[in-house]
Design a protein around this motif. Structure first.
Motif, PDB file in Angstrom:
ATOM      1  N   HIS A   6      40.675  34.914  80.832  1.00  0.00           N
ATOM      2  CA  HIS A   6      40.890  35.903  79.698  1.00  0.00           C
ATOM      3  C   HIS A   6      41.915  35.299  78.586  1.00  0.00           C
ATOM      4  N   ALA A   7      41.103  34.932  77.463  1.00  0.00           N
ATOM      5  CA  ALA A   7      42.189  34.397  76.444  1.00  0.00           C
ATOM      6  C   ALA A   7      42.692  35.761  75.614  1.00  0.00           C
TER       7      ALA A   7
ATOM      8  N   SER B 204      28.082  35.332  74.177  1.00  0.00           N
ATOM      9  CA  SER B 204      28.930  36.046  74.917  1.00  0.00           C
ATOM     10  C   SER B 204      28.404  36.473  76.211  1.00  0.00           C
ATOM     11  N   ALA B 205      27.234  36.192  76.400  1.00  0.00           N
ATOM     12  CA  ALA B 205      26.333  36.589  77.590  1.00  0.00           C
ATOM     13  C   ALA B 205      27.059  35.992  78.983  1.00  0.00           C
ATOM     14  N   PRO B 206      27.637  36.579  79.857  1.00  0.00           N
ATOM     15  CA  PRO B 206      26.932  37.900  80.339  1.00  0.00           C
ATOM     16  C   PRO B 206      27.816  39.055  80.122  1.00  0.00           C
ATOM     17  N   PHE B 207      28.555  39.155  79.061  1.00  0.00           N
ATOM     18  CA  PHE B 207      29.623  40.337  78.767  1.00  0.00           C
ATOM     19  C   PHE B 207      29.062  41.256  77.744  1.00  0.00           C
TER      20      PHE B 207
ATOM     21  N   GLU C 242      35.301  42.604  77.608  1.00  0.00           N
ATOM     22  CA  GLU C 242      35.112  41.294  78.389  1.00  0.00           C
ATOM     23  C   GLU C 242      34.399  40.180  77.470  1.00  0.00           C
ATOM     24  N   GLY C 243      33.418  40.416  76.588  1.00  0.00           N
ATOM     25  CA  GLY C 243      32.881  39.767  75.639  1.00  0.00           C
ATOM     26  C   GLY C 243      33.917  39.152  74.790  1.00  0.00           C
TER      27      GLY C 243
ATOM     28  N   VAL D 237      35.680  46.470  86.778  1.00  0.00           N
ATOM     29  CA  VAL D 237      35.211  45.000  86.217  1.00  0.00           C
ATOM     30  C   VAL D 237      34.856  44.016  87.082  1.00  0.00           C
ATOM     31  N   ILE D 238      34.952  44.493  88.635  1.00  0.00           N
ATOM     32  CA  ILE D 238      34.232  43.664  89.437  1.00  0.00           C
ATOM     33  C   ILE D 238      33.170  43.917  89.882  1.00  0.00           C
TER      34      ILE D 238
END
Length: 508
Positions: free
Chosen positions: A40-41, A345-348, A357-358, A465-466
């Protein structure tokens, strides 16, 4: 130690992630190291870079909102502040030769340039984006470049990725000649718009993306699953309803975006070529096996298209030429639009600037000493703040613990990289980010997140998010106690980190 940062590289856009884009050199790094699939940036360029170089929250570091200085409002200094001890300074004090070439975006004034945070050598673009061939930029006055803190002109005929590679290699040569350990930061501006590539790359992907971004988004998702990057159990989240479906797009705009995607892919392949140049330098000097190499992107895939609208639209239209035969060449300004960004950005869900998340999850590859079990795909949760403590530990340097600066919030990844642990953070670890009207707080599997500005705490949504990485099922109604807990956590984190909203600027 070598840190390589790509600018706006989409999660799905590496060969090792199953992409159609050819990236053999980066793929080789992954085959010899660890590919971290839950890195996660930051939601945008500057806050991500602030977190990378300080191991701390972007507000603590001083980058509450990129390109925004608010006098008297802590967190909005628009530079790396005295509240933290920057990674380059600590490495320099430990005897390392420290250098950066490429994008800075961490302060616009000369006294905020790389030397102020400990870089011994530097050649940088001050601002966040600009032409890859000249100093035209995207606002009045154009782009500014500094060499060791002194303003310099852009070299005639130079292309950004090649120039920045030349500069970082010259700095590494200097360290090698002095027989000193080095920390080199190759901070590329590729593949950030404007999408421009050398002539030899212009048509390498011609015709590849004619089916459009909706088809390719689904295809990217399937390829990520086939490559083992995301589990087969994951589902592709619904498309962003604000993005026009490909088959409803104006034909001229569709042609423009298709060409943009071709050029973007070519830029990524060209970037990979120059990563290969750096690797070859290390091998020729016998340093490859002794060098920790970290490759990552700073945020999710991009969203803006200033040729067709937005804050810099008038300037871009007045200073660039997008005639079909010019697209991708010097003097053109092409971007590929939010539809292709969402495909990358797939899969988010969503993309750059969002705290979904994307906008956050980006590629991360680490190889070198201390990295065991090469060809490993690792799904542990890690953040941009974990990079600095990892490198400090490798260097044997210490972060100050005398109370003069705020403690690092990131944690070293070295136990994970060595195989001694299967995680970096336990389920009580908290990550909190606010930037430009969007926010999230995460603890373990739970994430409380806002969608669109202006920020409104009452509209924050709760996701597991899991179980739901696409963030499609808001659990506020079914998990009221968890929602209350996460909302209280957000409030306490705001206070602890000093997170202030732009609207809270002091009265004058």
């Amino acid at each position: 130690m070598l840190l390589i940062v790509a600018d706006d590289l989409g999660y799905a856009d590496l060969g090792v992630h199953g992409s159609s884009i050819r990236t053999p050199n980066i793929d080789r790094l992954a085959s010899e190291g660890v590919l971290l699939t839950q890195f996660h940036a930051g939601p945008s360029c500057a806050p991500a870079r602030a977190m990378l170089l300080t191991g701390n929250n972007n507000h603590v570091a001083g980058m509450g909102r990129q390109n925004t200085f608010i006098e008297g409002l802590p967190g909005y200094e628009n530079r790396i502040t005295e509240r933290v001890a920057p990674l380059p300074r600590l490495l320099s004090e430990a005897g390392y030769h420290t250098s950066i070439a490429g994008k800075w975006h961490l302060g616009n004034n000369l006294d905020e340039a790389p030397p102020s945070v400990g870089f011994e050598r530097s050649w940088i673009m001050v601002h966040g984006a600009g032409s890859h061939y000249d100093a035209t930029g995207f606002f009045d006055g154009g782009s500014t470049y500094l060499a060791d803190g002194v303003e310099v002109a852009w070299p005639d005929g130079a292309y950004s990725t090649e120039l920045y590679t030349d500069r970082i290699l010259s700095f590494m040569d200097e360290a090698f000649a002095q027989d000193r350990p080095f920390f080199a930061f190759a901070s590329y501006t590729s593949p950030h718009w404007p999408l421009q590539v050398p002539e030899a790359y212009l048509d390498r992907y011609a015709g590849m993306y004619d089916e459009g971004y909706d088809v390719w988004r689904a295809r990217n998702f399937e390829r990520l699953q086939s490559a083992g990057i995301v589990p087969e159990s994951w589902e592709l989240p619904p498309r962003n309803p604000a993005i026009t479906p490909w088959d409803e797009l104006d034909p001229d705009l569709a042609a423009y975006y298709t060409r943009g995607m071709e050029l973007y892919a070519a830029m990524v392949e060209n970037l990979d070529h120059h990563v290969g140049r750096i690797v070859e330098w290390l091998k020729e000097r016998g340093e490859y096996e002794h060098t920790l190499v970290v490759f990552l992107s700073d945020n999710g895939a991009p969203i803006r298209d200033w040729w067709n609208g937005g804050e810099a639209h008038e300037y871009v239209r007045a200073h660039y030429d997008n005639a079909p035969e010019r697209m991708g060449r010097p003097g053109s300004w092409v971007s590929y639009g939010a539809g292709w960004g969402e495909a990358g950005s797939a899969p988010f869900s969503r993309l750059k600037t969002y705290t979904r998340e994307g906008g956050l999850v980006a590629p991360l590859v680490i190889r070198g000493p201390g990295v065991e079990s090469p060809r490993r795909i690792e799904g542990a949760y890690v953040t941009a703040m974990d990079v600095a403590p990892t490198l400090l530990e490798v260097a044997g340097a210490r972060y100050p613990d005398d109370g003069t600066v705020r403690p690092m919030l990131g944690e070293s990844m070295n136990a994970l990289l060595s195989g001694a642990s299967d995680r970096v953070h336990d389920d009580t670890y908290v990550t909190t980010v606010y930037h430009a009207g969007r926010a999230y707080v995460r603890m373990g599997r739970w994430k409380l997140v806002s969608l669109d500005p202006p920020f409104d705490e009452s509209k924050m949504e709760l996701f597991d998010v899991i179980a739901d990485p696409g963030e499609t099922r808001d659990l506020r109604g079914s998990e009221p106690e968890r929602y209350a807990e996460m909302l209280a956590l957000w409030r306490s984190e705001r206070a602890r980190l000093g997170i202030r909203l732009e609207s809270e600027r002091p009265e004058r």
